[in-house]
Each structure stands twice: as C-alpha cells, then as structure tokens.
Design a protein around this motif. Structure first.
Motif, PDB file in Angstrom:
ATOM      1  N   GLY A  15       0.834  -1.223   0.000  1.00 18.33           N
ATOM      2  CA  GLY A  15       0.000   0.000   0.000  1.00 18.33           C
ATOM      3  C   GLY A  15       0.856   1.254   0.000  1.00 18.33           C
TER       4      GLY A  15
ATOM      5  N   GLY B 246      -0.075   1.267  -4.841  1.00 22.90           N
ATOM      6  CA  GLY B 246      -1.190   0.502  -4.288  1.00 22.90           C
ATOM      7  C   GLY B 246      -2.304   1.399  -3.781  1.00 22.90           C
TER       8      GLY B 246
ATOM      9  N   ASP C 237       7.704   1.090  -8.418  1.00 20.29           N
ATOM     10  CA  ASP C 237       9.149   0.806  -8.401  1.00 20.29           C
ATOM     11  C   ASP C 237       9.475  -0.641  -8.735  1.00 20.29           C
TER      12      ASP C 237
ATOM     13  N   HIS D 288       4.887  18.829  -1.223  1.00 21.63           N
ATOM     14  CA  HIS D 288       5.052  17.679  -0.340  1.00 21.63           C
ATOM     15  C   HIS D 288       3.961  17.625   0.729  1.00 21.63           C
TER      16      HIS D 288
HETATM   17  C1  LIG Z   1      14.034   8.041   1.389  1.00 15.28           C
HETATM   18  C2  LIG Z   1      13.315   8.126   0.070  1.00 15.28           C
HETATM   19  C3  LIG Z   1      13.093   9.367  -0.506  1.00 15.28           C
HETATM   20  C4  LIG Z   1      12.416   9.469  -1.735  1.00 15.28           C
HETATM   21  N1  LIG Z   1      12.197  10.709  -2.271  1.00 15.28           N
HETATM   22  C5  LIG Z   1      11.485  10.813  -3.416  1.00 15.28           C
HETATM   23  C6  LIG Z   1      11.154  12.087  -3.964  1.00 15.28           C
HETATM   24  O1  LIG Z   1      11.533  13.127  -3.403  1.00 15.28           O
HETATM   25  N2  LIG Z   1      10.416  12.124  -5.108  1.00 15.28           N
HETATM   26  C7  LIG Z   1       9.988  10.981  -5.730  1.00 15.28           C
HETATM   27  O2  LIG Z   1       9.291  11.053  -6.760  1.00 15.28           O
HETATM   28  N3  LIG Z   1      10.302   9.766  -5.250  1.00 15.28           N
HETATM   29  C8  LIG Z   1      11.026   9.657  -4.111  1.00 15.28           C
HETATM   30  N4  LIG Z   1      11.339   8.422  -3.608  1.00 15.28           N
HETATM   31  C9  LIG Z   1      10.924   7.241  -4.376  1.00 15.28           C
HETATM   32  C10 LIG Z   1       9.456   6.940  -4.120  1.00 15.28           C
HETATM   33  O3  LIG Z   1       9.212   6.887  -2.728  1.00 15.28           O
HETATM   34  C11 LIG Z   1       9.098   5.644  -4.797  1.00 15.28           C
HETATM   35  O4  LIG Z   1       9.293   5.786  -6.180  1.00 15.28           O
HETATM   36  C12 LIG Z   1       7.662   5.244  -4.518  1.00 15.28           C
HETATM   37  O5  LIG Z   1       7.437   5.116  -3.137  1.00 15.28           O
HETATM   38  C13 LIG Z   1       7.310   3.940  -5.229  1.00 15.28           C
HETATM   39  O6  LIG Z   1       6.001   3.594  -4.917  1.00 15.28           O
HETATM   40  P1  LIG Z   1       5.569   2.065  -4.834  1.00 15.28           P
HETATM   41  O7  LIG Z   1       4.102   2.084  -4.539  1.00 15.28           O
HETATM   42  O8  LIG Z   1       6.049   1.350  -6.015  1.00 15.28           O
HETATM   43  O9  LIG Z   1       6.349   1.455  -3.586  1.00 15.28           O
HETATM   44  P2  LIG Z   1       6.425   1.955  -2.046  1.00 15.28           P
HETATM   45  O10 LIG Z   1       5.881   3.334  -1.908  1.00 15.28           O
HETATM   46  O11 LIG Z   1       7.801   1.660  -1.658  1.00 15.28           O
HETATM   47  O12 LIG Z   1       5.409   0.976  -1.309  1.00 15.28           O
HETATM   48  C14 LIG Z   1       5.679  -0.370  -1.090  1.00 15.28           C
HETATM   49  C15 LIG Z   1       4.694  -0.907  -0.056  1.00 15.28           C
HETATM   50  O13 LIG Z   1       4.831  -2.325  -0.026  1.00 15.28           O
HETATM   51  C16 LIG Z   1       4.882  -2.790   1.296  1.00 15.28           C
HETATM   52  N5  LIG Z   1       5.655  -4.044   1.286  1.00 15.28           N
HETATM   53  C17 LIG Z   1       6.964  -4.203   0.988  1.00 15.28           C
HETATM   54  N6  LIG Z   1       7.298  -5.492   1.025  1.00 15.28           N
HETATM   55  C18 LIG Z   1       6.186  -6.172   1.333  1.00 15.28           C
HETATM   56  C19 LIG Z   1       5.886  -7.554   1.520  1.00 15.28           C
HETATM   57  N7  LIG Z   1       6.830  -8.506   1.376  1.00 15.28           N
HETATM   58  N8  LIG Z   1       4.643  -7.910   1.842  1.00 15.28           N
HETATM   59  C20 LIG Z   1       3.669  -6.969   1.988  1.00 15.28           C
HETATM   60  N9  LIG Z   1       3.895  -5.656   1.823  1.00 15.28           N
HETATM   61  C21 LIG Z   1       5.130  -5.255   1.504  1.00 15.28           C
HETATM   62  C22 LIG Z   1       5.530  -1.650   2.060  1.00 15.28           C
HETATM   63  O14 LIG Z   1       5.189  -1.696   3.439  1.00 15.28           O
HETATM   64  C23 LIG Z   1       4.930  -0.428   1.353  1.00 15.28           C
HETATM   65  O15 LIG Z   1       3.709  -0.040   1.945  1.00 15.28           O
HETATM   66  C24 LIG Z   1      11.991   8.294  -2.387  1.00 15.28           C
HETATM   67  C25 LIG Z   1      12.226   7.047  -1.803  1.00 15.28           C
HETATM   68  C26 LIG Z   1      12.877   6.967  -0.571  1.00 15.28           C
HETATM   69  C27 LIG Z   1      13.115   5.609   0.053  1.00 15.28           C
END
Ligand SMILES: Cc1cc2nc3c(=O)[nH]c(=O)nc-3n(C[C@H](O)[C@H](O)[C@H](O)COP(=O)(O)OP(=O)(O)OC[C@H]3O[C@@H](n4cnc5c(N)ncnc54)[C@H](O)[C@@H]3O)c2cc1C
Length: 432
Positions: free
Chosen positions: A13, A17, A302, A384
């Motif tokens: 999430g 998600g 990602d 933000h």
């Molecule tokens: C420190 C930091 C700073 C960032 N700064 C920026 C920024 O300034 N601008 C920008 O555009 N992007 C930034 N990013 C990148 C951005 O956060 C990601 O591109 C974005 O969060 C990707 O979204 P996502 O939904 O793919 O994954 P995420 O947001 O990473 O969500 C993944 C989810 O999956 C869950 N999860 C993981 N593994 C499991 C499992 N095995 N079972 C069940 N659940 C699980 C986690 O708890 C989480 O809720 C940053 C990232 C980090 C770490």
C-alpha cells in the motif's frame, strides 16, 4: 443475475497501491484486499526529516484501517508476502493464504548493497519509518557518546557521519544534518565544536542529483559545500568494517555512522518464473502493467520494469509520480476489462522533479525551466504537503515545519528505544 464480486488483491500500500485503491474502490463490482507488512501507509520523500528529528513519524503516515473506514468493499490483511501461486490464484503470506481473481504486486524496492555484506550488516538504511527512527536514535546516541569520548580518535569516529548516495535522499539528509549542526548542535552540545565539518557525502557518479539538470546538480554542490559538507564524487564506498569506511580511491574515513542512501533493488517475489525478473530485479510488465506471461497478475511502481512507453524505452525512473499514475490507470483498466472494453496503455506524464538542499534552498527542474532558492523551497514544501493522506496530517506537518523553521528549534530529539525482545515476541505471536 448478479455477478459475484471480483476479488482484487493488492500487495503493498505505497504510492501505487494506495492510488489504485482510491480509484478502484468507487467501482462496487470489486472486493479489494490490501496486503501490507505494515498497518500504515507512509510518505518516503520525507523520511529524512523523521530521521533528523525534524518531524514526527505520525506526520507522514496513516493507518490503512482508518483510511478504509466506511468503505464496504475494502479489506486489510496485515502480513508479508511469502509466495505467489499463479496456478491456484492465491498468495501465501506469513499470516495466511489470500485468494484472488486479480493480483497486483506493488511492494516497491529494498536497499541494494551491491553484494557488500559488511556494508549491509553495519550501515544504516533509509527506506522505512523503522529505518528512519533507528537512524534518529543512532544519531542522537552517537552525539551523546561523542560528548563522553576522551580519546580524540574515538571522538572523531562518533562525530563523522558518512552518507553514501548523492541522489535526492543523500542531498536532503546532508543538508538537514548540516542545519542540525549549525542550529542545534552548536547550542545544545557545547562539547562539540562544529558538526558540519564532519559530514561526508559520497557519490560514485560525477555529480550529485544524477538524473536532474546540470544547474540543479551545480547548485546542490555549491550549497552543501558552503554549509561545510565534504562532497566527494566519482568515488564509491567499497567496504565498512571496524568503524572505517573504505573508499574506491584508497581513502578511509573513521566513523560510527554510515548512512546507506545508494541504490535499490526490486523486492523478491517467490513463485513468479525467473524469466519475468529483469534489470534491478524489477518485474517485467506489458503496456498495461500485466506481468509478462500471466493473465491476471499485475505489477506497479518501483517494482515493475515497463519498456513499452516510447519516451522511456529503458524503463521509467523509480519515482512517486510513476507509481501514482500507474495505480490510477490500472484502476481505470480493471473497470474497463469488466465492461468488456480494451485496456489503455501507460504513458508517463513527467511533471518535473525537485530536491530541497537546506533551509530556504531547493532546486526544481520543470519540463520547461529550472528554478532554485527560496521560491523553489516554498514550492517544494507545498507539493510535499498536498499528497499527504489525511487533512490532520497536512495541518500537523505545516505547523511542525512552520515551528521548526522559524524557531530553528524542533523539540523531537528523544531517544526512545522499544525493547527488542518485546517487539520480537509480539511479532512471533502474530505470525504463529
Ligand atoms: C528516502 C526516500 C526518498 C524518496 N524521495 C522521493 C522524492 O523526493 N520524489 C519521488 O518522486 N520519489 C522519491 N522516492 C521514491 C518513491 O518513494 C518511490 O518511487 C515510490 O514510493 C514507489 O512507490 P511504490 O508504490 O512502487 O512502492 P512503495 O511506496 O515503496 O510501497 C511499497 C509498499 O509495499 C509494502 N511491502 C513491501 N514489502 C512487502 C511484503 N513482502 N509484503 C507486503 N507488503 C510489503 C511496504 O510496506 C509499502 O507499503 C523516495 C524514496 C525513498 C526511500
């Protein structure tokens, strides 16, 4: 005759998600279950402010169950994904099995240590709220130990802070720690002369903020150097052992704190064939985010590698906006399929990128122009706050920022350490 609800299971999430859920829950033909290992959504771009005791974790996180209140077609399953069983249309988690009609994988990435086991074991990552709180405690404890250390070499180890990775996270952390040194350490730790001269930012690339414009890169380097940060480019961290960071150019830095803000790799998904796992362990998807070779499994954000977008033949950057836009489109596409209409392909709309460097200073690359300084900093704060979930969180964060920036004196520097064995016991009880 009424059709049974389609079961959509979303693992993760985060940005992808949660945006999928926000849009898909409006369609009452779906029963949506979110599986996440945490019981809250959080906002990674502001983790560094939690790690530097500038804001509270609750400012940037929100419980899923609170978010799902009064939504009859949403369920939450707290658990960590262990395995996907495509033939049985179910997933195994550490807290049980969940059946699906459609499965969406959006678990993001984890830190990549490029095979350096000692770096993995000894450095401090910055990927989750737990990491940020751990880092906050570590930094604060380390300052206390620096105060006590009598041997100058020992003191030096406690004072030096090395950040590996000159992307936005590394730059923002370095800027924030330099401000902390200037505004807080000078007032509260009379035994420490100047924390800023002990900050090192290491990056293997030839400039900071690699994917941003040259102007942003130069401005970030200029501001950080002015703040006293040692910016070291074209150099990689090769090892970290016995409180010493080893660099690729032969230099060493004695330190108790190596912060790892460099490189990520997709989370592992056991059960999927190896042939769908591509570069950076990202799952290869088609233009509709469907995992190659499957009919009802999707990957977003990602975690996925999509090479069908004509402007991004090598795949999209791993950014929040990509994840958000993919989540929104998949919601629309799942409704379209249920209406017997074809899915629409994904095309990323790049709205630009920004990074904050220090107090009142940021850089921004919009599709048509570059901007910097106080104006960019204000825009950064604004953009933000908007995506944060919950009106109360937005107000709380705005107030925290106002207070901290104006007074230069945030008051969150508490070292709170839950007892490890208690946490472990609770977890074992929950997963057994
Ligand atoms: C420190 C930091 C700073 C960032 N700064 C920026 C920024 O300034 N601008 C920008 O555009 N992007 C930034 N990013 C990148 C951005 O956060 C990601 O591109 C974005 O969060 C990707 O979204 P996502 O939904 O793919 O994954 P995420 O947001 O990473 O969500 C993944 C989810 O999956 C869950 N999860 C993981 N593994 C499991 C499992 N095995 N079972 C069940 N659940 C699980 C986690 O708890 C989480 O809720 C940053 C990232 C980090 C770490």
């Amino acid at each position: 005759m009424e059709q049974p609800l389609k079961k959509v299971v979303i693992v993760g999430g985060g940005f992808a998600g949660i945006n999928l859920i926000k849009h898909l829950c409006k369609d009452s033909r779906f029963l949506i279950t979110l599986v996440d290992k945490n019981n809250y959504h959080f906002f990674p771009p502001l983790l560094y402010q939690v790690a530097t005791a500038f804001i509270e974790p609750s400012n940037i996180s929100y419980p899923f169950r609170r978010l799902f209140q009064e939504k009859t077609n949403l369920r939450f399953h707290m658990g960590s994904l262990q395995k996907v069983n495509p033939e049985q249309n179910n997933i195994e988690t550490d807290t049980g099995v969940v059946e699906y009609d459609y499965l969406v994988l959006s678990m993001g990435t984890e830190s990549n240590y490029f095979g350096m086991e000692r770096v993995k074991a000894n450095s401090l990552p910055m990927k989750s709220i737990d990491d940020a709180l751990n880092l906050r405690n570590h930094l604060l404890l380390n300052m206390e130990e620096a105060v006590h250390a009598e041997d100058p070499k020992e003191k030096e180890k406690h004072l030096n802070i090395v950040i590996c990775g000159g992307g936005p996270t590394g730059v923002e952390l370095a800027g924030m720690l330099a401000e902390l040194g200037r505004n807080i350490a000078a007032k509260e730790y009379p035994e420490i002369k100047d924390l800023r001269s002990h900050l090192y930012l290491i990056d293997a690339g030839k400039a900071l903020l690699g994917p941003m414009s040259q102007k942003s890169q130069q401005e970030a380097t200029r501001v950080l150097k002015k703040l006293g940060v040692h910016v070291i480019n074209n150099t990689a961290v090769k090892d970290y052992n016995n409180d010493t960071v080893y660099l690729s150019d032969g230099r060493t830095i004695p330190t108790k704190v190596l912060i790892w803000a460099s490189g990520v790799t997709g989370r592992e998904v056991p059960g999927l064939p190896a042939s769908v796992v591509g570069r950076g362990r990202r799952i290869m998807v088609d233009a509709n985010n469907k995992v190659q070779g499957t009919q009802n499994i999707f990957a977003l954000g990602d975690l996925c590698l999509q090479t069908t977008d004509k402007n991004y033949p090598g795949g999209h950057p791993q950014l929040a906006q990509v994840a958000i836009q993919q989540g929104i489109l998949l919601a629309k596409n799942l409704s379209r399929v249920t209406d017997n209409k074809p899915m629409e392909p994904f095309a990323y709309n790049d709205k630009g990128s920004m990074a904050i460097i220090s107090k009142y200073k940021a850089v921004g690359d919009l599709p048509k122009f570059f901007f910097k300084g106080f104006g960019a900093w204000l825009v950064w704060l604004f953009i933000h706050i908007i995506p944060l979930i919950g009106f109360r969180n937005k107000v709380k964060l705005a107030f925290s920022w106002f207070w901290s920036f104006v007074t230069n004196d945030p008051t969150l520097r508490l070292i709170i350490r839950p007892r490890k064995e208690d946490v472990q016991k609770e977890y074992e009880k929950f997963t057994s």
